[in-house]
Design an enzyme around this catalytic site. Structure first.
Site, PDB file in Angstrom:
ATOM      1  N   LYS A  99       0.812  -1.217   0.000  1.00  0.00           N
ATOM      2  CA  LYS A  99       0.000   0.000   0.000  1.00  0.00           C
ATOM      3  C   LYS A  99       0.848   1.271   0.000  1.00  0.00           C
ATOM      4  O   LYS A  99       2.052   1.259   0.248  1.00  0.00           O
ATOM      5  CB  LYS A  99      -0.965  -0.018   1.186  1.00  0.00           C
ATOM      6  CG  LYS A  99      -2.103  -1.006   0.968  1.00  0.00           C
ATOM      7  CD  LYS A  99      -3.232  -0.809   1.938  1.00  0.00           C
ATOM      8  CE  LYS A  99      -4.428  -1.685   1.545  1.00  0.00           C
ATOM      9  NZ  LYS A  99      -5.531  -1.571   2.512  1.00  0.00           N
ATOM     10  N   ARG A 110      -3.797 -10.114   4.834  1.00  0.00           N
ATOM     11  CA  ARG A 110      -4.236 -10.143   3.428  1.00  0.00           C
ATOM     12  C   ARG A 110      -3.092  -9.611   2.563  1.00  0.00           C
ATOM     13  O   ARG A 110      -2.729  -8.437   2.661  1.00  0.00           O
ATOM     14  CB  ARG A 110      -5.502  -9.291   3.262  1.00  0.00           C
ATOM     15  CG  ARG A 110      -6.132  -9.318   1.882  1.00  0.00           C
ATOM     16  CD  ARG A 110      -7.417  -8.500   1.883  1.00  0.00           C
ATOM     17  NE  ARG A 110      -8.084  -8.541   0.591  1.00  0.00           N
ATOM     18  CZ  ARG A 110      -7.829  -7.703  -0.416  1.00  0.00           C
ATOM     19  NH1 ARG A 110      -6.927  -6.733  -0.257  1.00  0.00           N
ATOM     20  NH2 ARG A 110      -8.470  -7.813  -1.559  1.00  0.00           N
TER      21      ARG A 110
END
Length: 305
Positions: free
Chosen positions: A251, A285
């Site tokens: 991210k 995840r």
């Protein structure tokens, strides 16, 4: 329920999580940490740019992640990256259902053959009621909802009726605009209050709390300082009393903090995943299952996770 730092004996082993037909979530393949392999069946994923947008390619990638050791395969037919546009339910179903159905058939063959290695759980990342209904009928175990059923309240009726595993995530705003001007007085307090409110609503609707795990939504309507505050306050989230799923893989936090471009974030993802696992986060995840497992094995060997 126990809240806001009130611990009980469940904390030592972690709270239980139930899936379809009230089945307990099976043990993780490695060290009590569940690795969720991300399968983006979209043309506009921030990570792979649509590399697995066809059913054939997505299925091949899902099988790769399974063989690498994924405990959960998380299928997504609509991008939730910042700036992403909504995808109609029919298109989302068209993308996801063939892949899910193929995996479900493979799981059934594997189970009937008595395979020694457990087939991964099947999750679908969606906030749409029609999509959730279709994939649950096709065999999905988990609905991973970034909206907390705020954007489409009918979703709550579907999950309360079918009672799958359910991921309750915090997101301020929607993907198209969520990074425009996120604002909090105290992000940890506000996320915890949000979870309390949503969980109460879920339970009243008929989905028992034991079916729910929490995702603080790193990067979803949050600036760097908000993301860091949530990571630093992870113990408060864990003490809330439900398992926590963390999605930090690749991210923009790594660009904001370290100046890393998208293709340079793998090592940072592994380090942060191992750090959070050492602090008690059970569900992770990720895009690269093999690399994550190597990081967790190294952390366990040297420190214990």
């Amino acid at each position: 329920m126990f809240r806001n730092g009130q611990k009980d004996e469940r904390r030592a082993s972690g709270p239980i999580w139930r899936l379809r037909e009230d089945q307990l979530c099976p043990p993780a393949r490695f060290g009590g940490r569940y690795i969720w392999g991300i399968v983006n069946i979209t043309p506009d994923s921030f990570y792979d740019g649509g590399k697995h947008s066809s059913a054939e390619s997505a299925l091949e990638h899902a099988c790769l992640l399974r063989n690498q050791g994924a405990d959960v395969l998380d299928l997504g037919g609509a991008s939730s990256r910042p700036g992403a546009r909504d995808v109609p339910a029919a298109e989302e179903i068209r993308r996801v259902l063939p892949v899910l159905s193929s995996l479900q058939r493979e799981r059934e063959r594997s189970e009937s053959a008595g395979a020694s290695l457990r087939f991964p759980l099947l999750s679908v990342d969606t906030w749409r009621a029609d999509v959730a209904r279709a994939v649950l009928e096709a065999g999905a175990d988990i609905i991973n909802d970034i909206s907390a059923f705020v954007w489409e309240p009918e979703l709550l009726e579907v999950v309360a009726d079918c009672r799958p595993g359910y991921v309750l995530m915090h997101c301020q705003g929607r993907p198209g605009t969520m990074q425009a001007a996120p604002h909090y007085q105290n992000v940890v307090d506000e996320v915890l209050a949000f979870f309390e409110d949503r969980l109460n609503t879920i339970v009243r609707a008929g989905l028992p709390e034991e079916h729910v795990i929490l995702d603080p939504g790193i990067g979803f309507g949050k600036r760097l300082e908000h993301n860091l505050a949530l990571l630093r306050g992870m113990e408060r989230l864990l003490d809330f009393g439900r398992p926590v799923l963390l999605g930090i893989s690749q991210k923009s936090i790594f660009n904001d903090l370290l100046g890393l471009e998208r293709t340079e974030r793998g090592t940072a993802t592994d380090i942060l995943t191992a750090l959070m696992a050492a602090r008690g986060v059970a569900h992770h995840r990720v895009h690269d299952v093999a690399s994550t497992l190597r990081a967790l094995r190294l952390a366990e060997a040297c420190h214990g996770v």
